[in-house]
Design a protein around this motif. Structure first.
Motif, PDB file in Angstrom:
ATOM      1  N   VAL A  29      21.359 -15.332 -36.531  1.00 32.68           N
ATOM      2  CA  VAL A  29      21.679 -14.908 -37.893  1.00 32.68           C
ATOM      3  C   VAL A  29      23.121 -15.305 -38.169  1.00 32.68           C
ATOM      4  O   VAL A  29      24.039 -14.773 -37.538  1.00 32.68           O
ATOM      5  N   ASP A  30      23.290 -16.235 -39.076  1.00 36.51           N
ATOM      6  CA  ASP A  30      24.624 -16.700 -39.446  1.00 36.51           C
ATOM      7  C   ASP A  30      25.432 -17.113 -38.218  1.00 36.51           C
ATOM      8  O   ASP A  30      26.597 -16.776 -38.082  1.00 36.51           O
ATOM      9  N   GLY A  31      24.775 -17.808 -37.277  1.00 36.53           N
ATOM     10  CA  GLY A  31      25.440 -18.324 -36.090  1.00 36.53           C
ATOM     11  C   GLY A  31      25.627 -17.325 -34.963  1.00 36.53           C
ATOM     12  O   GLY A  31      26.232 -17.641 -33.949  1.00 36.53           O
ATOM     13  N   GLU A  32      25.117 -16.102 -35.113  1.00 37.72           N
ATOM     14  CA  GLU A  32      25.276 -15.067 -34.084  1.00 37.72           C
ATOM     15  C   GLU A  32      23.923 -14.627 -33.562  1.00 37.72           C
ATOM     16  O   GLU A  32      22.978 -14.441 -34.326  1.00 37.72           O
ATOM     17  N   GLN A  33      23.827 -14.425 -32.224  1.00 41.21           N
ATOM     18  CA  GLN A  33      22.596 -13.904 -31.640  1.00 41.21           C
ATOM     19  C   GLN A  33      22.467 -12.418 -31.976  1.00 41.21           C
ATOM     20  O   GLN A  33      23.364 -11.631 -31.694  1.00 41.21           O
ATOM     21  N   VAL A  34      21.340 -12.069 -32.574  1.00 41.73           N
ATOM     22  CA  VAL A  34      21.076 -10.691 -32.973  1.00 41.73           C
ATOM     23  C   VAL A  34      19.755 -10.260 -32.336  1.00 41.73           C
ATOM     24  O   VAL A  34      18.761 -10.987 -32.387  1.00 41.73           O
ATOM     25  N   ALA A  35      19.760  -9.077 -31.711  1.00 43.59           N
ATOM     26  CA  ALA A  35      18.548  -8.498 -31.144  1.00 43.59           C
ATOM     27  C   ALA A  35      17.868  -7.686 -32.241  1.00 43.59           C
ATOM     28  O   ALA A  35      18.468  -6.774 -32.807  1.00 43.59           O
ATOM     29  N   VAL A  36      16.618  -8.032 -32.550  1.00 46.27           N
ATOM     30  CA  VAL A  36      15.863  -7.377 -33.621  1.00 46.27           C
ATOM     31  C   VAL A  36      14.696  -6.630 -32.979  1.00 46.27           C
ATOM     32  O   VAL A  36      13.913  -7.216 -32.230  1.00 46.27           O
ATOM     33  N   PHE A  37      14.581  -5.333 -33.274  1.00 47.72           N
ATOM     34  CA  PHE A  37      13.583  -4.472 -32.647  1.00 47.72           C
ATOM     35  C   PHE A  37      12.607  -3.917 -33.678  1.00 47.72           C
ATOM     36  O   PHE A  37      13.001  -3.514 -34.757  1.00 47.72           O
ATOM     37  N   GLU A  45       4.695   3.008 -41.957  1.00 51.44           N
ATOM     38  CA  GLU A  45       5.986   2.394 -42.278  1.00 51.44           C
ATOM     39  C   GLU A  45       6.602   1.759 -41.034  1.00 51.44           C
ATOM     40  O   GLU A  45       6.810   2.417 -40.017  1.00 51.44           O
ATOM     41  N   ALA A  46       6.880   0.469 -41.104  1.00 51.11           N
ATOM     42  CA  ALA A  46       7.502  -0.242 -39.989  1.00 51.11           C
ATOM     43  C   ALA A  46       9.000   0.021 -39.985  1.00 51.11           C
ATOM     44  O   ALA A  46       9.635   0.038 -41.028  1.00 51.11           O
ATOM     45  N   ARG A  47       9.558   0.251 -38.812  1.00 51.70           N
ATOM     46  CA  ARG A  47      10.996   0.420 -38.668  1.00 51.70           C
ATOM     47  C   ARG A  47      11.537  -0.740 -37.852  1.00 51.70           C
ATOM     48  O   ARG A  47      11.010  -1.032 -36.768  1.00 51.70           O
ATOM     49  N   VAL A  48      12.554  -1.372 -38.378  1.00 44.74           N
ATOM     50  CA  VAL A  48      13.210  -2.447 -37.648  1.00 44.74           C
ATOM     51  C   VAL A  48      14.702  -2.140 -37.567  1.00 44.74           C
ATOM     52  O   VAL A  48      15.282  -1.540 -38.477  1.00 44.74           O
ATOM     53  N   TYR A  49      15.293  -2.539 -36.456  1.00 45.15           N
ATOM     54  CA  TYR A  49      16.712  -2.349 -36.205  1.00 45.15           C
ATOM     55  C   TYR A  49      17.274  -3.655 -35.674  1.00 45.15           C
ATOM     56  O   TYR A  49      16.546  -4.436 -35.047  1.00 45.15           O
ATOM     57  N   ALA A  50      18.558  -3.866 -35.880  1.00 41.09           N
ATOM     58  CA  ALA A  50      19.203  -5.081 -35.392  1.00 41.09           C
ATOM     59  C   ALA A  50      20.599  -4.752 -34.875  1.00 41.09           C
ATOM     60  O   ALA A  50      21.378  -4.077 -35.548  1.00 41.09           O
ATOM     61  N   ILE A  51      20.879  -5.213 -33.655  1.00 43.69           N
ATOM     62  CA  ILE A  51      22.200  -5.065 -33.051  1.00 43.69           C
ATOM     63  C   ILE A  51      22.571  -6.392 -32.397  1.00 43.69           C
ATOM     64  O   ILE A  51      21.713  -7.258 -32.204  1.00 43.69           O
ATOM     65  N   GLY A  52      23.829  -6.542 -32.046  1.00 40.22           N
ATOM     66  CA  GLY A  52      24.242  -7.742 -31.331  1.00 40.22           C
ATOM     67  C   GLY A  52      23.460  -7.884 -30.039  1.00 40.22           C
ATOM     68  O   GLY A  52      23.168  -6.887 -29.367  1.00 40.22           O
ATOM     69  N   ASN A  53      23.113  -9.099 -29.659  1.00 39.63           N
ATOM     70  CA  ASN A  53      22.296  -9.338 -28.473  1.00 39.63           C
ATOM     71  C   ASN A  53      23.119  -9.397 -27.187  1.00 39.63           C
ATOM     72  O   ASN A  53      22.594  -9.252 -26.103  1.00 39.63           O
ATOM     73  N   TYR A  54      24.421  -9.596 -27.312  1.00 39.68           N
ATOM     74  CA  TYR A  54      25.282  -9.767 -26.133  1.00 39.68           C
ATOM     75  C   TYR A  54      25.654  -8.415 -25.541  1.00 39.68           C
ATOM     76  O   TYR A  54      26.220  -7.555 -26.218  1.00 39.68           O
TER      77      TYR A  54
END
Length: 122
Positions: A29-37, A45-54
């Motif tokens: 995402v915009d050049g950065e690795q993002v962990a999407v859960f 209702e689906a819940r999604v979260y995103a944090i840095g992958n590193y």
């Protein structure tokens, strides 16, 4: 200027059905690795979260491969290497706050997972 009021730029990641419930994937995402859960709440209702992958503790980009769980009221992912727990809402590392990662806004729209470019917390 207050950055919280700026409009977010959203990036499409993948269809929600491509992420097995209670697992994560890594997205660029915009050049950065993002962990999407994709967290299964038992409702429609689906819940999604995103944090840095590193993972700063292990110095490896592995958080998307971690195990999802909960600590009290917090939804967390356990890093697959040193088992540090990261809050999926805030990116905070529970055991070592200095290892906290960025958190990103994430949503599902028409079956597609979207992540905001630029972190909302760090």
């Amino acid at each position: 200027m207050n950055i919280e009021h700026l409009p977010l730029a959203w990036t499409p990641v993948c269809p929600l059905e491509d992420i097995v419930p209670n697992t994560g994937v890594c997205a660029l995402v915009d050049g950065e690795q993002v962990a999407v859960f994709h967290v299964d709440t038992g409702s429609d209702e689906a819940r999604v979260y995103a944090i840095g992958n590193y993972d700063p503790g292990s110095q490896a980009a592995v958080l998307s491969r971690g195990l999802i769980g909960s600590l009290g009221e917090r939804i967390v992912v356990a890093s697959p290497i040193y088992k540090h727990h990261f809050d999926l809402r805030t990116g905070e590392c529970i055991e070592t706050p200095a290892y906290s990662v960025s958190a990103f806004a994430a949503r599902v729209e028409n079956g597609q997972v979207w992540v905001a470019s630029g972190c909302v917390q760090s």
